[in-house]
Write a protein that holds these residues in place. Structure first.
Motif, PDB file in Angstrom:
ATOM      1  N   SER A  38      76.277 -73.827 -14.450  1.00 37.05           N
ATOM      2  CA  SER A  38      76.538 -73.821 -15.890  1.00 37.05           C
ATOM      3  C   SER A  38      77.048 -75.163 -16.416  1.00 37.05           C
ATOM      4  O   SER A  38      77.204 -75.328 -17.622  1.00 37.05           O
ATOM      5  N   ASP A  39      77.277 -76.111 -15.517  1.00 35.90           N
ATOM      6  CA  ASP A  39      77.756 -77.423 -15.950  1.00 35.90           C
ATOM      7  C   ASP A  39      76.664 -78.495 -15.893  1.00 35.90           C
ATOM      8  O   ASP A  39      76.946 -79.680 -15.994  1.00 35.90           O
ATOM      9  N   HIS A  40      75.421 -78.091 -15.793  1.00 38.58           N
ATOM     10  CA  HIS A  40      74.293 -79.036 -15.702  1.00 38.58           C
ATOM     11  C   HIS A  40      73.873 -79.415 -17.126  1.00 38.58           C
ATOM     12  O   HIS A  40      73.031 -78.774 -17.741  1.00 38.58           O
ATOM     13  N   SER A  41      74.465 -80.495 -17.639  1.00 34.35           N
ATOM     14  CA  SER A  41      74.300 -80.848 -19.056  1.00 34.35           C
ATOM     15  C   SER A  41      72.855 -81.129 -19.447  1.00 34.35           C
ATOM     16  O   SER A  41      72.427 -80.764 -20.544  1.00 34.35           O
ATOM     17  N   GLU A  42      72.095 -81.767 -18.571  1.00 29.99           N
ATOM     18  CA  GLU A  42      70.691 -82.051 -18.901  1.00 29.99           C
ATOM     19  C   GLU A  42      69.902 -80.759 -19.125  1.00 29.99           C
ATOM     20  O   GLU A  42      69.026 -80.704 -19.992  1.00 29.99           O
ATOM     21  N   THR A  43      70.217 -79.758 -18.327  1.00 32.24           N
ATOM     22  CA  THR A  43      69.509 -78.486 -18.470  1.00 32.24           C
ATOM     23  C   THR A  43      69.842 -77.843 -19.810  1.00 32.24           C
ATOM     24  O   THR A  43      68.952 -77.327 -20.490  1.00 32.24           O
ATOM     25  N   TRP A  44      71.116 -77.886 -20.213  1.00 35.25           N
ATOM     26  CA  TRP A  44      71.484 -77.337 -21.523  1.00 35.25           C
ATOM     27  C   TRP A  44      70.721 -78.047 -22.630  1.00 35.25           C
ATOM     28  O   TRP A  44      70.192 -77.398 -23.547  1.00 35.25           O
ATOM     29  N   HIS A  45      70.657 -79.372 -22.561  1.00 36.80           N
ATOM     30  CA  HIS A  45      69.961 -80.146 -23.588  1.00 36.80           C
ATOM     31  C   HIS A  45      68.484 -79.753 -23.648  1.00 36.80           C
ATOM     32  O   HIS A  45      67.937 -79.465 -24.723  1.00 36.80           O
ATOM     33  N   HIS A  46      67.842 -79.712 -22.497  1.00 37.28           N
ATOM     34  CA  HIS A  46      66.413 -79.403 -22.482  1.00 37.28           C
ATOM     35  C   HIS A  46      66.122 -77.943 -22.818  1.00 37.28           C
ATOM     36  O   HIS A  46      65.063 -77.646 -23.388  1.00 37.28           O
ATOM     37  N   LEU A  47      67.044 -77.061 -22.512  1.00 37.03           N
ATOM     38  CA  LEU A  47      66.883 -75.671 -22.949  1.00 37.03           C
ATOM     39  C   LEU A  47      66.868 -75.632 -24.481  1.00 37.03           C
ATOM     40  O   LEU A  47      66.011 -74.977 -25.092  1.00 37.03           O
ATOM     41  N   GLY A  48      67.778 -76.359 -25.097  1.00 40.34           N
ATOM     42  CA  GLY A  48      67.793 -76.445 -26.554  1.00 40.34           C
ATOM     43  C   GLY A  48      66.511 -77.031 -27.112  1.00 40.34           C
ATOM     44  O   GLY A  48      65.947 -76.523 -28.088  1.00 40.34           O
TER      45      GLY A  48
END
Length: 144
Positions: A38-48
């Motif tokens: 849950s702390d993988h910032s790139e994944t959060w960005h690309h999910l968005g």
């Protein structure tokens, strides 16, 4: 280390799907990563970004914001957040996000354009003009 490597490998696979236009598969992989990392910032960005590209602009905001919470030094994420907020008519918030983006990456013409669009949405014509001019100067100096 193995855990992070697995997240990075899954992210790479998700990104490849994303770049090939298989947004649904990319979202699925991104969500799978975030269940464990849950702390993988790139994944959060690309999910968005994937939500944005699928037409779910409102759904895109939260993952991009989470990415920025985890790593506030991401001009692309800040600019993309600004873009989403402009579409949603939240121009004051968009100006704040895009201002941070251009402060971090003053040579990012897209961030300047997004800033100009948000300023225009607030009726700040002179500020918008200045932002657009900066974007155009950057484009002229960096032909693609």
């Amino acid at each position: 280390m193995t855990s992070t490597r697995n997240a990075d490998q899954l992210f790479s696979e998700g990104l490849q799907r994303h770049l090939k236009g298989d947004i649904k598969a990319a979202i699925s992989l991104y969500e799978k990563i975030l269940e464990r990392h849950s702390d993988h910032s790139e994944t959060w960005h690309h999910l968005g970004l994937a939500y944005l590209q699928s037409g779910s602009v409102a759904q895109a905001v939260s993952p991009i914001e989470r990415s920025i919470e985890l790593n506030p030094f991401q001009p692309a994420a800040l600019s993309n957040l600004g873009y989403c907020l402009i579409i949603l008519g939240k121009n004051e918030q968009a100006v704040a996000a895009c201002s941070k983006a251009v402060a971090l990456a003053p040579s990012d013409d897209g961030a300047w354009t997004n800033l100009g669009n948000a300023q225009k949405g607030l009726g700040l014509s002179e500020a918008a003009k200045n932002s657009y001019e900066k974007a155009l100067r950057i484009q002229a100096n960096n032909p693609r």
